[in-house]
Design a protein around this motif. Sequence first.
Motif, short mmCIF file in Angstrom:
data_model
loop_
_atom_site.label_atom_id
_atom_site.label_comp_id
_atom_site.label_asym_id
_atom_site.label_seq_id
_atom_site.Cartn_x
_atom_site.Cartn_y
_atom_site.Cartn_z
N THR A 18 0.64 -0.94 0.27
CA THR A 18 -0.03 -0.30 0.02
C THR A 18 1.27 1.60 0.27
O THR A 18 0.85 2.44 -0.28
CB THR A 18 -0.71 -0.08 1.01
OG1 THR A 18 0.00 -0.10 2.51
CG2 THR A 18 -2.29 -1.07 0.96
N TYR A 24 -3.25 1.16 -11.69
CA TYR A 24 -4.88 -0.23 -12.55
C TYR A 24 -3.78 -1.86 -12.58
O TYR A 24 -4.34 -2.27 -12.39
CB TYR A 24 -5.11 0.24 -13.02
CG TYR A 24 -6.62 1.08 -12.79
CD1 TYR A 24 -6.67 1.84 -11.00
CD2 TYR A 24 -6.89 2.39 -13.37
CE1 TYR A 24 -7.33 2.62 -10.42
CE2 TYR A 24 -8.49 3.09 -13.09
CZ TYR A 24 -8.10 3.71 -11.15
OH TYR A 24 -8.68 4.64 -11.20
N ASP A 82 -2.91 -9.63 0.88
CA ASP A 82 -3.31 -7.81 0.82
C ASP A 82 -4.57 -7.54 -0.12
O ASP A 82 -4.78 -6.18 0.10
CB ASP A 82 -2.24 -6.97 1.57
CG ASP A 82 -1.41 -6.11 0.78
OD1 ASP A 82 -1.10 -6.75 -0.12
OD2 ASP A 82 -0.77 -5.21 1.04
N PRO A 138 -7.65 -6.43 -1.54
CA PRO A 138 -8.55 -6.03 -1.51
C PRO A 138 -8.44 -4.25 -0.82
O PRO A 138 -8.97 -3.46 -0.83
CB PRO A 138 -9.66 -6.42 0.11
CG PRO A 138 -9.25 -7.87 -0.19
CD PRO A 138 -7.84 -7.97 -0.62
N ILE A 139 -6.95 -4.83 0.26
CA ILE A 139 -6.33 -2.53 0.43
C ILE A 139 -5.67 -2.59 -0.80
O ILE A 139 -6.01 -1.27 -0.92
CB ILE A 139 -6.00 -3.67 1.93
CG1 ILE A 139 -5.86 -3.47 2.73
CG2 ILE A 139 -5.07 -1.72 1.90
CD1 ILE A 139 -5.48 -4.05 3.86
N ALA A 186 -6.64 -3.26 -4.13
CA ALA A 186 -7.53 -2.35 -4.86
C ALA A 186 -8.31 -0.98 -4.72
O ALA A 186 -8.57 -0.49 -5.03
CB ALA A 186 -8.78 -3.36 -5.20
N SER A 187 -8.18 -1.36 -3.46
CA SER A 187 -9.09 0.07 -2.20
C SER A 187 -8.66 1.00 -2.45
O SER A 187 -8.60 2.42 -3.18
CB SER A 187 -9.18 -0.34 -0.83
OG SER A 187 -11.01 -1.00 -1.12
N ALA A 188 -6.88 1.10 -2.15
CA ALA A 188 -5.87 2.26 -2.63
C ALA A 188 -6.10 3.03 -3.40
O ALA A 188 -5.67 4.11 -3.79
CB ALA A 188 -4.43 1.62 -2.75
N LEU A 226 -8.57 2.34 -6.30
CA LEU A 226 -9.73 3.57 -6.91
C LEU A 226 -9.59 5.09 -6.01
O LEU A 226 -9.93 5.59 -6.40
CB LEU A 226 -10.05 3.06 -6.14
CG LEU A 226 -11.33 1.38 -7.07
CD1 LEU A 226 -12.24 0.44 -6.27
CD2 LEU A 226 -11.16 1.87 -7.81
N ARG A 227 -8.08 5.94 -4.95
CA ARG A 227 -8.71 6.70 -4.69
C ARG A 227 -7.70 7.66 -6.40
O ARG A 227 -8.70 8.70 -5.56
CB ARG A 227 -7.21 6.90 -3.47
CG ARG A 227 -8.22 5.93 -2.33
CD ARG A 227 -6.78 6.73 -1.04
NE ARG A 227 -7.71 5.53 -0.13
CZ ARG A 227 -6.56 4.84 0.32
NH1 ARG A 227 -5.36 5.29 0.28
NH2 ARG A 227 -7.08 4.34 1.25
N THR A 281 -10.28 10.45 -6.58
CA THR A 281 -10.44 11.67 -6.01
C THR A 281 -9.57 12.10 -6.37
O THR A 281 -10.18 13.60 -6.50
CB THR A 281 -10.74 11.28 -4.90
OG1 THR A 281 -9.18 10.90 -4.46
CG2 THR A 281 -11.15 10.12 -3.76
#
Length: 69
Positions: A7, A35, A48, A50-51, A53-55, A57-58, A61
Motif C-alpha cells: 500500500t 491500475y 492484501d 482488497p486493500i 484495490a481500494s488504495a 481506486l483513490r 478522487t
Amino acid sequence: MDANMTTEDVAHRLAAIHAARHDDEVAHGLADALYRDVLAAIAAGAADAPILASAALRTETIDFDRWCA
C-alpha cells in the motif's frame, strides 16, 4: 509488478498522480499504469488484494480530465 506490491507503493504512485494532475494526459497515463500494476499484483497472489484495490481506486478522487476513445 509482483505480489509484493505494498500500500506504500500505491501511496507513492498516488502522490505522483496528484502532482501531475494539471497535465491530464500524464495523470491519466499514470493512473492507468497503477491500475494495471495493481491488477498484476493481485493476479500474482498479493495477500492484501482488497486493500491494494481500494488504495488504487483513490485515483478517482484526484481531479483531472479522463478521456476515453
